[in-house]
Scaffold this motif. Structure first.
Motif, PDB file in Angstrom:
ATOM      1  N   ALA A 180       0.843  -1.194   0.000  1.00 34.23           N
ATOM      2  CA  ALA A 180       0.000   0.000   0.000  1.00 34.23           C
ATOM      3  C   ALA A 180       0.876   1.241   0.000  1.00 34.23           C
ATOM      4  N   ALA A 181       1.913   1.203   0.837  1.00 34.86           N
ATOM      5  CA  ALA A 181       2.838   2.345   0.886  1.00 34.86           C
ATOM      6  C   ALA A 181       3.465   2.548  -0.485  1.00 34.86           C
ATOM      7  N   ARG A 182       3.847   1.430  -1.104  1.00 32.51           N
ATOM      8  CA  ARG A 182       4.435   1.519  -2.432  1.00 32.51           C
ATOM      9  C   ARG A 182       3.477   2.147  -3.412  1.00 32.51           C
ATOM     10  N   ALA A 183       2.247   1.690  -3.347  1.00 35.02           N
ATOM     11  CA  ALA A 183       1.252   2.183  -4.286  1.00 35.02           C
ATOM     12  C   ALA A 183       1.087   3.683  -4.115  1.00 35.02           C
ATOM     13  N   ARG A 184       1.055   4.120  -2.863  1.00 33.87           N
ATOM     14  CA  ARG A 184       0.890   5.545  -2.617  1.00 33.87           C
ATOM     15  C   ARG A 184       2.082   6.320  -3.166  1.00 33.87           C
ATOM     16  N   ALA A 185       3.259   5.834  -2.838  1.00 35.77           N
ATOM     17  CA  ALA A 185       4.460   6.516  -3.301  1.00 35.77           C
ATOM     18  C   ALA A 185       4.479   6.566  -4.827  1.00 35.77           C
ATOM     19  N   ARG A 186       4.063   5.443  -5.424  1.00 33.04           N
ATOM     20  CA  ARG A 186       4.059   5.387  -6.884  1.00 33.04           C
ATOM     21  C   ARG A 186       3.085   6.377  -7.469  1.00 33.04           C
ATOM     22  N   ALA A 187       1.903   6.430  -6.859  1.00 33.49           N
ATOM     23  CA  ALA A 187       0.878   7.313  -7.378  1.00 33.49           C
ATOM     24  C   ALA A 187       1.391   8.745  -7.360  1.00 33.49           C
ATOM     25  N   LEU A 188       2.017   9.131  -6.249  1.00 37.80           N
ATOM     26  CA  LEU A 188       2.508  10.495  -6.123  1.00 37.80           C
ATOM     27  C   LEU A 188       3.593  10.777  -7.159  1.00 37.80           C
ATOM     28  N   THR A 189       4.584   9.883  -7.196  1.00 45.58           N
ATOM     29  CA  THR A 189       5.688  10.154  -8.113  1.00 45.58           C
ATOM     30  C   THR A 189       5.220  10.149  -9.559  1.00 45.58           C
ATOM     31  N   SER A 190       4.320   9.241  -9.882  1.00 40.61           N
ATOM     32  CA  SER A 190       3.925   9.222 -11.286  1.00 40.61           C
ATOM     33  C   SER A 190       3.065  10.437 -11.599  1.00 40.61           C
ATOM     34  N   LEU A 191       2.356  10.918 -10.584  1.00 43.64           N
ATOM     35  CA  LEU A 191       1.588  12.150 -10.776  1.00 43.64           C
ATOM     36  C   LEU A 191       2.534  13.295 -11.125  1.00 43.64           C
ATOM     37  N   ILE A 192       3.599  13.405 -10.340  1.00 37.45           N
ATOM     38  CA  ILE A 192       4.553  14.488 -10.596  1.00 37.45           C
ATOM     39  C   ILE A 192       5.250  14.282 -11.939  1.00 37.45           C
ATOM     40  N   SER A 193       5.680  13.058 -12.167  1.00 37.74           N
ATOM     41  CA  SER A 193       6.459  12.848 -13.383  1.00 37.74           C
ATOM     42  C   SER A 193       5.607  13.057 -14.613  1.00 37.74           C
ATOM     43  N   ARG A 194       4.350  12.662 -14.521  1.00 40.16           N
ATOM     44  CA  ARG A 194       3.517  12.848 -15.698  1.00 40.16           C
ATOM     45  C   ARG A 194       3.087  14.301 -15.848  1.00 40.16           C
ATOM     46  N   ASN A 195       3.146  15.029 -14.756  1.00 35.53           N
ATOM     47  CA  ASN A 195       2.657  16.401 -14.826  1.00 35.53           C
ATOM     48  C   ASN A 195       3.732  17.425 -14.497  1.00 35.53           C
ATOM     49  N   GLY A 196       4.963  17.062 -14.781  1.00 38.02           N
ATOM     50  CA  GLY A 196       6.066  17.991 -14.543  1.00 38.02           C
ATOM     51  C   GLY A 196       5.802  19.345 -15.181  1.00 38.02           C
ATOM     52  N   ALA A 197       5.306  19.329 -16.402  1.00 38.97           N
ATOM     53  CA  ALA A 197       5.085  20.581 -17.113  1.00 38.97           C
ATOM     54  C   ALA A 197       4.003  21.399 -16.430  1.00 38.97           C
ATOM     55  N   VAL A 198       2.957  20.714 -15.955  1.00 36.82           N
ATOM     56  CA  VAL A 198       1.884  21.447 -15.268  1.00 36.82           C
ATOM     57  C   VAL A 198       2.454  22.128 -14.034  1.00 36.82           C
ATOM     58  N   ALA A 199       3.289  21.373 -13.294  1.00 40.48           N
ATOM     59  CA  ALA A 199       3.886  21.944 -12.091  1.00 40.48           C
ATOM     60  C   ALA A 199       4.716  23.175 -12.439  1.00 40.48           C
ATOM     61  N   VAL A 200       5.536  23.051 -13.470  1.00 45.98           N
ATOM     62  CA  VAL A 200       6.371  24.192 -13.858  1.00 45.98           C
ATOM     63  C   VAL A 200       5.491  25.358 -14.297  1.00 45.98           C
ATOM     64  N   LEU A 201       4.438  25.038 -15.029  1.00 40.61           N
ATOM     65  CA  LEU A 201       3.533  26.093 -15.485  1.00 40.61           C
ATOM     66  C   LEU A 201       2.952  26.857 -14.301  1.00 40.61           C
ATOM     67  N   VAL A 202       2.496  26.080 -13.324  1.00 40.28           N
ATOM     68  CA  VAL A 202       1.908  26.724 -12.147  1.00 40.28           C
ATOM     69  C   VAL A 202       2.937  27.642 -11.484  1.00 40.28           C
ATOM     70  N   ILE A 203       4.150  27.141 -11.337  1.00 40.68           N
ATOM     71  CA  ILE A 203       5.190  27.945 -10.711  1.00 40.68           C
ATOM     72  C   ILE A 203       5.424  29.236 -11.496  1.00 40.68           C
ATOM     73  N   VAL A 204       5.572  29.089 -12.820  1.00 42.02           N
ATOM     74  CA  VAL A 204       5.881  30.268 -13.638  1.00 42.02           C
ATOM     75  C   VAL A 204       4.729  31.266 -13.600  1.00 42.02           C
ATOM     76  N   VAL A 205       3.494  30.755 -13.689  1.00 38.56           N
ATOM     77  CA  VAL A 205       2.353  31.674 -13.682  1.00 38.56           C
ATOM     78  C   VAL A 205       2.268  32.406 -12.338  1.00 38.56           C
ATOM     79  N   LEU A 206       2.459  31.651 -11.248  1.00 37.48           N
ATOM     80  CA  LEU A 206       2.405  32.303  -9.938  1.00 37.48           C
ATOM     81  C   LEU A 206       3.489  33.364  -9.818  1.00 37.48           C
ATOM     82  N   ALA A 207       4.704  32.970 -10.177  1.00 40.02           N
ATOM     83  CA  ALA A 207       5.812  33.916 -10.086  1.00 40.02           C
ATOM     84  C   ALA A 207       5.534  35.122 -10.975  1.00 40.02           C
ATOM     85  N   GLY A 208       5.026  34.866 -12.173  1.00 39.11           N
ATOM     86  CA  GLY A 208       4.740  35.956 -13.103  1.00 39.11           C
ATOM     87  C   GLY A 208       3.719  36.920 -12.533  1.00 39.11           C
ATOM     88  N   THR A 209       2.657  36.357 -11.956  1.00 41.31           N
ATOM     89  CA  THR A 209       1.610  37.219 -11.416  1.00 41.31           C
ATOM     90  C   THR A 209       2.156  38.087 -10.296  1.00 41.31           C
TER      91      THR A 209
END
Ligand SMILES: Nc1ncnc2c1ncn2[C@@H]1O[C@H](COP(=O)(O)OP(=O)(O)OP(=O)(O)O)[C@@H](O)[C@H]1O
Ligand SMILES: Nc1ncnc2c1ncn2[C@@H]1O[C@H](COP(=O)(O)OP(=O)(O)OP(=O)(O)O)[C@@H](O)[C@H]1O
Ligand SMILES: [Mg+2]
Ligand SMILES: [Mg+2]
Lengths: 322, 343, 371, 515
Positions: free
Chosen positions: B20-49
């Motif tokens: 279960a711990a593995r599954a959770r860790a996997r879910a989180l990491t794959s969320l980040i890895s699949r959405n790296g660009a979204v994360a960067v976008l959010v950062i850039v937009v926030l910083a820009g604003t």
């Protein structure tokens, strides 16, 4: 009966041969076409002109071939030429001896290459975007160096570069040929060459076989950058001016085309140097042919497209591989 | 064999909470890895604003979205191509072809104009797709020839670029470009729709499965009995159609009058967007959401440069190139952290 | 049907179906009633103004535009910002001088100027202009990438009541003062004509001529080609035979390599018309390498008026250079002021372009007129 | 035993195929009847996979014909073969690693609702189907994240579930544990009962004798014999495969591994307390000179992971690794190889071979530093080494210049072994060294391992054939779920004891979970 099987066998032999030598066939066909259809084509002058125009493409393509051999691609070569050219101008205008200026330009190219290599090897960014960053920024950097405009350079040595010949062969072509031999030696005979191809063939397996993958990648991109810089210096000498916004423009596409038309697969793991050189000559000659026939831009582009496809079609992979 | 005791074969059954711990860790990491660009976008937009006052204004954001929608639509098609293991360098030229044709046929009415433009763009994709799939020629070179050849065609039909066909008067399809819904321009909605459909097609249809399998390993896909050639052909048609749609919208927005050289180097922006979005150029792995974030990132960066600083053109180039590098490095780092390490 | 669309799309309203170049070629030549060339009509000018012209102005066309007609309020130039949108990279003398002229004129007046550069990308120029408006610019002076195609930015500016002043290339297909503010432009077709005149003069009407075309698909290229060829015809210069026409992409490098190749296929060329100075200088470099430089061997006429080209006249390598004056800064900013705060500016102003040959080249260099 | 009264469902008549320079198959005919399990055996490179690929349209016949239900067929692609009712599991797993297990399971025949994939059904059905094959896995996970054995089970399940009339399996059990093998053979029985015809390729002769009705032997691309399995003894079969007299075989024992006396020397390899969050938990492997330490466990128990961690290919959170008393700090394969630690990876396709390179270059690759002078590769030394190993390991190929991707699976494995051995390592980590290797060569490899150990090398052995581990190891570390369950030494090493350890741990965990 025997003739039938023999001819069958011949056919496969011929097609295998054609596949291996597609680019040479294409070049011969193009030369034959010119011999018939272009005025003043079969002269020494024509050859000399071709050999004075083609070296930058050849030199850049050599570096590109190595990069492609590792399974990558280097989009920054054109911009690197511009940076080298700008550095050259900066030093010449600043009063440095031409030797120093050229060395500085080449070092600049080397540094750009090392930078690309670092991004690819350590940050593990995909080569096409890693080098795209430099493609976008590079010309800007070059323009910042020259202060924004074309700089005319009056250097006597450039005249030798442009017009000098040894036994009728332009110096620049000799330089290109020597570099080609060097790169070919590198690929075939050195441990570095083995590694480069192994990385292109299977990066993960190369890591597990204990190869210095990162170091090799950095060196490969560094070589590509350095060669691009050499091409940049030659192009500058040819123009007698440093024109950072246009020198080497779209060179990356010509170089990639030369490499692929020369029979090197973009998947990596293989490099064909003679094919690459021939590919570069083919592309340059094609352009020259279209210009000498005064083809309108639209037609020239369409013909170019068809011929490129034809050249790779001749050497398309056989059906039953794998 | 000789085993007497029943040893459970199940490997990943949930024992001791570890899986279960593995599954959770996997879910989180794959969320980040699949959405790296979204994360960067959010950062850039926030910083820009926070840093650039005029950036966050609704007008400006609307304009960024509108500007992004053209490359966005192209990038959506490109995502399919790249996931299938190919690449399409011809999109800029195809886009120009559709832009010019839709304006050229405008006098025949909106329907014909749009239809002909899309047909031409789809045909470009089809021809390239067939060459790549049937003759097994490298996509890079085939579409590079497409880039050159189709641009030549555009010059040809505009008489070496002399004509800049324009829409005279109002035409129905101009609403596609100039209209708006809830104050947001129609092209933005169309782009979102394209991404929505693209997401669905990629993740929820057999075709999408086939695209991903072919890109992951073409010979394996063949051995599994997937329609490899058909899939390869279709992705180029999709890419051509997307470029065509984008061209039609450009004509609709501007009323035509575009130069024959329009769309020059769009392929690079589209590819950059796709790759920033986390799609691997080697094929097999990729996401629509990522591409959308990638496109927006490119345009947000561009806009921030205009809004935030008053730079001359070459410094502007240096800044946008460097910004691009930072973004891709960041994105790669995020995905790698999460993905498998290679040493 | 295809061609109907083309012709309605190009600069004129003429409907000749047979030749694509025709609509442009006849652009300035066929004056409508009232003596207004079609190209000016396309840019929204309806009548030739007879008021006294300022320095550097060759013609002005009405109606007079007033910002208030579009609801544009007065601008306080001490506080408000205005924007300058350049179309192409400031990497050749023309673009450098054009941006410099705007910046310096603004500095002299103490105005706050934002600048952008669209790097030859029309979509980028649209969003640059909109971006500056969003940033608070009250007026935009811009160099359009193309005479058409900026509809999006223009509509946005109109909706935000921002003044729009196109310079160097006119926006066509507009109604005078309804879509954009006053326009200031060069006449590229006219430049082509004058180049033809200079060429006829230099060669005595007899030559084997090569043309180095500008970048494909750019309307400056079309205009300069059309004007040139048109004038050759008009002047009955049948002794000038065009044997070669290839694009040199407006760059020195391409100009050189194309000329090199051309010299192989057509060693007998005696004159070159280069549609900008850079290509001309590239051609000169190629001729030089082939030992053919000098107007006694090959004549060269080019357009732009940059230092390098004017110097080439002095050196005896070029015959003539037609100027395309990029210094729209002072004039455009004055027009803007009149448009929003004063009593209006003409819909279209055509600026004067100089011309250099051996008689005035040295003077142009020393006085700094050549940029 | 079914006596086929019906006509053959599949019939291959004098099939021949040659690849540039190599005759892969010559004049081979076989017949396959409904409800028959037909074994195809032969040495590495005998032409088994080629025959299969000819049947299913991956390759086209040079001459000969294939008939399905009495009609001539010539499939243009595996796809058409599949449509005609032939399901194939090719050698080496061929699936889409980036897609989830469920999506792989249904790839190419996805259930849809209103044009959309019916994900619920896909997940449910695939999980259920896999459970029937004894696999409990999160079917939403990307397949590639699972161990190779599990991937293979998914591939098998996928093929069998497709309602085919002919099922072809090319070395389906090469990555499977005895348990899964039992399950698979059960399944084969079930299919057979449903009158499905099965072609079964394997190097594990027990399986052939247990499950197959008919056995066809190929050697050097030619048909040696075909007939009922029951008419043959194991020795006879091997003799036919190798083309040698049965008597000759007796001098080589069946298994070459045997236990040695280990001196109480200082360990060569000391890898202790290896920890990696969620993957490894306090695993220790200590190997003395001349010792072979086996790693035992079920699929996905972390054996490969342990080997990789020791080799520096898997970053560790903590752990001490020392070779000959020197602590190793750098966690990279390159630094390990400098310390003379070598590893044979489990997944030879993804992690082992460089497919487009020649055999010669593949073998010489890792040893380059030793074969290089001033950056230049000494061709002669490479050639010598390559020659030695090609003969020693009996690599069957057209020559050292042949591309590795053109070799048969078993021969590729031998090439990789050669690559390691020419490094002259102190520590050898072998992950499934005999996977896909034929009986003859297997004995050879096992003998080699024993010989190397004798010379004082430290060997870590992972094998899905428990028998191999039991017979060949001096001590065995048993793993489960990334944690070490225990260590068995000497006579304690039996298959039963290992399975007991694992089962106990499982029931403990179950009890804990129940609380
Ligand atoms: N694409 C190819 N090109 C050239 N040679 C090939 C190719 N495929 C197979 N071969 C050769 O054909 C022969 C038969 O190979 P095949 O894969 O059928 O063997 P196999 O019996 O399946 O062996 P293994 O048990 O090792 O899997 C080998 O010598 C191999 O090298
Ligand atoms: N059924 C499963 N469900 C979830 N995860 C699994 C499953 N099987 C294996 N894994 C994971 O796959 C990885 C593979 O483990 P590893 O390769 O070390 O196992 P192994 O003991 O070598 O088994 P194999 O024989 O499959 O190679 C581990 O991280 C494990 O967590
Ligand atoms: Mg096989
Ligand atoms: Mg394993």
């Amino acid at each position: 009966m025997t003739t039938l099987t023999a001819s069958l066998k011949d056919r496969t032999v011929v097609s295998t041969w054609a596949r291996e030598h597609g680019v040479y066939i294409a070049l011969v066909l193009l030369i034959a076409f010119n011999a018939v259809a272009t005025t003043n084509f079969l002269t020494v002058d024509t050859l000399q002109l071709l050999f004075s125009q083609v070296p930058p493409v050849i030199i850049v393509s050599l570096g590109m071939a190595l990069v492609i051999g590792t399974g990558g691609v280097d989009l920054s070569v054109g911009a690197t030429m511009a940076i080298a050219s700008a550095v050259l101008a900066k030093f010449v205008v600043g009063g440095s001896p031409i030797g120093v200026a050229m060395a500085a330009a080449v070092v600049a190219g080397l540094l750009v290459g090392v930078f690309n290599g670092l991004v690819v090897a350590f940050a593990r960014v995909q080569p096409i975007v890693a080098t795209l960053g430099v493609l976008v920024a590079g010309r800007g950097i070059a323009l910042v160096i020259t202060g924004g405009a074309l700089v005319e350079l009056f250097v006597p040595f450039f005249k030798d570069v442009r017009l000098g010949k040894f036994l009728g062969v332009p110096y620049v072509m000799i330089v290109a040929a020597l570099l080609a031999v060097g790169v070919s030696f590198l690929v075939r005979r050195t441990a570095f060459g083995y590694r480069l191809l192994a990385i292109g063939g299977n990066r993960r397996a190369s890591v597990l076989a204990g190869l210095p993958v990162r170091r090799t990648l950095i060196v490969v991109y560094a070589i590509s950058g350095t060669l691009a810089a050499v091409a940049g210096v030659i192009a500058t000498a040819r123009l007698r001016a440093s024109d950072p916004s246009y020198i080497g423009l779209l060179m990356e596409l010509s170089a990639i085309t030369a490499v692929v038309v020369g029979g090197t697969s973009l998947n990596g793991g293989r490099v064909r140097i003679l094919g690459t050189v021939t590919g570069a000559i083919l592309i340059q000659l094609l352009e020259t042919t279209l210009v000498s026939h005064n083809a309108p831009d639209s037609v020239a582009r369409m013909v170019e497209a068809v011929i490129i496809i034809a050249a790779v079609y001749i050497q398309r992979p056989a059906r039953s591989s794998r | 064999m000789t085993t007497t005791k029943q040893a459970p074969v199940a490997v990943a059954a949930d024992h001791g909470g570890r899986e279960a711990a593995r599954a959770r860790a996997r879910a989180l990491t794959s969320l980040i890895s699949r959405n790296g660009a979204v994360a960067v976008l959010v950062i850039v937009v926030l910083a820009g604003t926070l840093l650039v006052s005029s950036f966050g204004k609704p007008d400006n954001l609307r304009n960024v979205a509108l500007a992004a929608s053209f490359i966005g639509i192209i990038a959506a098609g490109m995502t399919f191509v790249i996931i299938s293991g190919g690449i399409d360098l011809s999109v800029g030229s195809t886009y120009a072809l559709a832009t010019i044709i839709s304006a050229m046929y405008a006098p025949r009415g909106s329907f014909i104009a749009v239809l002909y433009a899309l047909l031409a763009a789809g045909l470009v994709g089809l021809i390239q797709g067939l060459i790549i799939a049937r003759w097994r020629l490298p996509a890079f070179i085939v579409t590079l020839a497409g880039l050159t050849g189709v641009r030549g065609l555009v010059f040809y039909i505009t008489h070496e670029g002399n004509d800049h066909p324009r829409i005279e008067g109002r035409l129905a399809f101009e609403a596609l470009g100039t209209g708006s819904l809830a104050t947001i321009g129609t092209p933005v909605w169309i782009m979102l729709a394209v991404f929505g459909i693209g997401w669905w097609a990629l993740n929820r249809t057999p075709f999408g499965q086939s695209v991903q399998a072919v890109g992951g390993n073409q010979s394996a896909a063949e051995l599994m009995g997937l329609p490899v050639k058909r899939t390869q052909t279709i992705v180029y048609v999709v890419s051509g159609l997307c470029a065509g749609l984008s061209g039609v919208l450009t004509t609709a927005l501007s009323g035509g009058g575009q130069e024959a050289r329009i769309g020059d180097a769009y392929e690079l922006s589209a590819i950059a967007a796709v790759v920033i979005g986390g799609t691997l150029l080697s094929g097999g792995v990729g996401s629509m959401v990522g591409t959308l974030a990638g496109v927006l990132l490119l345009f947000v960066i561009q806009n921030l440069i205009v809004q935030g600083a008053n730079l001359n053109s070459y410094v502007q180039q240096v800044v946008s190139g460097s910004f691009l590098l930072v973004v891709v490095i960041l994105q790669a780092a995020l995905s790698r952290r999460a993905g498998t390490s290679e040493t | 049907a295809l061609l109907t669309a083309c012709s309605t799309g190009s600069n004129s309203g003429s409907t000749t179906d047979d030749s694509s170049a025709a609509p442009v070629a006849t652009a300035l030549g066929s004056a409508n009633a009232g003596g207004v060339p079609a190209a000016i009509t396309a840019a929204g000018g309806t009548e030739l103004l007879t008021r006294p012209k300022g320095e550097g102005v060759s013609a002005e066309y009405g109606p007079m535009c007033k910002g208030s007609d579009l609801g544009i309020g007065k601008i306080d130039f001490k506080k408000d910002t205005i924007g300058w949108a350049q179309s192409e990279k400031e990497a050749n003398p023309f673009r450098i001088a054009s941006t410099k002229s705007q910046i310096e004129a603004a500095k002299a007046k103490g105005w706050k100027l934002l600048t952008t550069n669209a790097q030859s990308n029309v979509q980028q120029e649209n969003s640059d202009i909109k971006g500056m408006i969003d940033k608070g610019a009250k007026a935009i002076i811009f160099s359009p990438i193309n005479s058409t195609g900026l509809g999006d930015a223009i509509a946005y500016a109109k909706s935000k009541k921002v003044a729009m002043i196109p310079v160097d290339r006119n926006i066509t297909g507009v109604q005078g003062c309804k879509d954009v503010g006053p326009q200031l432009g060069s006449d590229f077709v006219e430049q082509g004509r004058r180049a033809a005149d200079a060429m006829i003069k230099a060669t005595g009407g007899k030559a084997k001529l090569a043309i180095l075309l500008g970048a494909s698909g750019v309307n400056v290229t079309d205009d300069r080609t059309a004007g040139f060829l048109d004038q050759l015809k008009a002047k009955n210069a049948s002794g000038i035979e065009v044997v070669f026409q290839q694009t040199g992409d407006f760059t020195r490098e391409k100009g050189k390599s194309v000329t090199e190749t051309m010299l192989r296929a057509h060693p007998d060329v005696t004159a070159i018309y280069a549609e900008n100075d850079e290509m001309g200088l590239g051609a000169l470099a190629a001729l030089d390498d082939a030992g053919k430089s000098g107007t006694d061997k090959v004549h060269i006429v080019s357009i732009d008026g940059t230092k390098g080209a004017v110097q080439a006249i002095v050196d005896g390598n070029f015959d003539a250079v037609i100027e395309s004056n990029p210094a729209f800064g002072p004039a455009s900013q004055a027009a803007l002021e009149a448009y929003v705060n004063g009593d209006g500016a003409p819909a279209v102003t055509i600026t004067t372009d100089n011309q250099y040959d051996s008689s005035n080249a040295a003077e142009a260099l020393s006085s700094g007129k050549a940029y | 035993m079914t006596t086929p009264v019906t006509s053959p469902i599949l019939k291959v008549t004098s099939a021949s195929k040659r690849f540039a320079g190599v005759r892969a198959l010559e004049d081979v005919s076989i017949e396959l009847f409904p409800g028959e399990v037909h074994a195809l055996v032969g040495e590495n490179g005998a032409g088994k996979s080629t025959l299969i690929k000819l049947i299913t349209g991956v390759y086209q016949l040079d001459s000969g014909s294939v008939q399905l239900r009495g009609e001539d067929v010539a499939f243009a692609s595996p796809r058409s073969a599949q449509h005609a009712g032939i399901a194939t599991i090719y050698q080496e797993v061929h699936l889409a690693p980036q897609l989830s297990v469920a999506r792989n399971f249904f790839l190419g025949r996805e259930p849809t609702r209103f044009g959309s994939l019916d994900l619920k059904k896909m997940n449910r059905d695939s999980a259920e189907a896999l459970k029937r094959y004894g696999i409990v896995a999160d079917v939403k996970r990307p397949l590639g994240e699972l161990g190779l054995g599990i991937q293979q089970m998914v591939a098998i399940a996928r093929a069998i579930e497709s309602d085919a009339k002919v099922v072809i399996m090319d070395e389906p059990t090469s990555s499977l544990e005895p348990r899964e093998v039992d399950l698979l053979l059960d399944l084969v029985g079930q299919l057979k009962a449903k009158d499905v015809a099965i072609v079964y390729v394997s190097h594990k002769l027990d399986e052939v004798f247990r499950a197959c009705d008919t056995v066809t032997v190929l050697r050097d691309g030619k048909l040696v014999s075909t007939g009922p399995t029951k008419d043959l003894t194991r020795r006879q079969l091997i003799a036919r495969m190798l083309g040698r007299d049965a008597a000759e075989l007796d001098e080589g024992a069946r298994t070459q591994l045997q236990r040695r006396e280990i001196a109480d020397a200082e360990p060569v390899l000391k890898a202790e307390h290896l920890n990696r969050r969620l993957i490894l938990e306090d695993v220790s492997v200590v190997v003395r000179p001349g010792e072979v330490v086996g790693l035992a466990g079920l699929l996905g128990s972390g054996r490969s992971e342990t080997a990789k961690a020791i080799f520096g290919a898997l970053p560790l959170d903590s752990g001490d690794i020392a070779v000959d008393g020197r602590a190793l700090t750098h966690q990279t394969p390159a630094s390990r190889i400098r310390e003379r630690v070598a590893m044979l990876p489990e997944d030879r396709k993804a992690e082992g071979i460089i497919p487009d390179m020649s055999i010669r270059d593949n073998i010489g690759l890792a040893a380059l530093p030793q074969l290089t002078k001033a950056g230049l590769v000494s061709r002669k030394r490479v050639d010598d080494i390559v020659k030695t190993f090609m003969t020693r390991l009996r690599i069957k190929a057209a020559g050292p210049q042949q591309k590795v991707s053109e070799l048969s699976g078993g021969n590729q494995q031998k090439v990789l072994l050669a690559r390691l051995l020419c490094l002259n390592p102190r520590v050898l980590l072998l992950d499934e060294p005999t996977r896909g290797i034929d009986v003859g060569a297997k004995a050879e490899v096992q003998a080699l391992i024993a010989e190397l150990a004798e010379k004082g090398m430290a060997v870590v052995l992972i094998s899905s054939e428990l028998e191999e581990v039991v017979e060949g190891s001096d001590s065995v570390v048993v793993l489960r779920d990334g944690a070490q369950l225990g260590r068995l030494v000497g006579d304690d090493i039996t298959e039963d004891k290992i399975m007991d350890l694992i089962a106990d741990a499982a029931s403990e965990q179950l009890e804990e979970a129940a609380k």
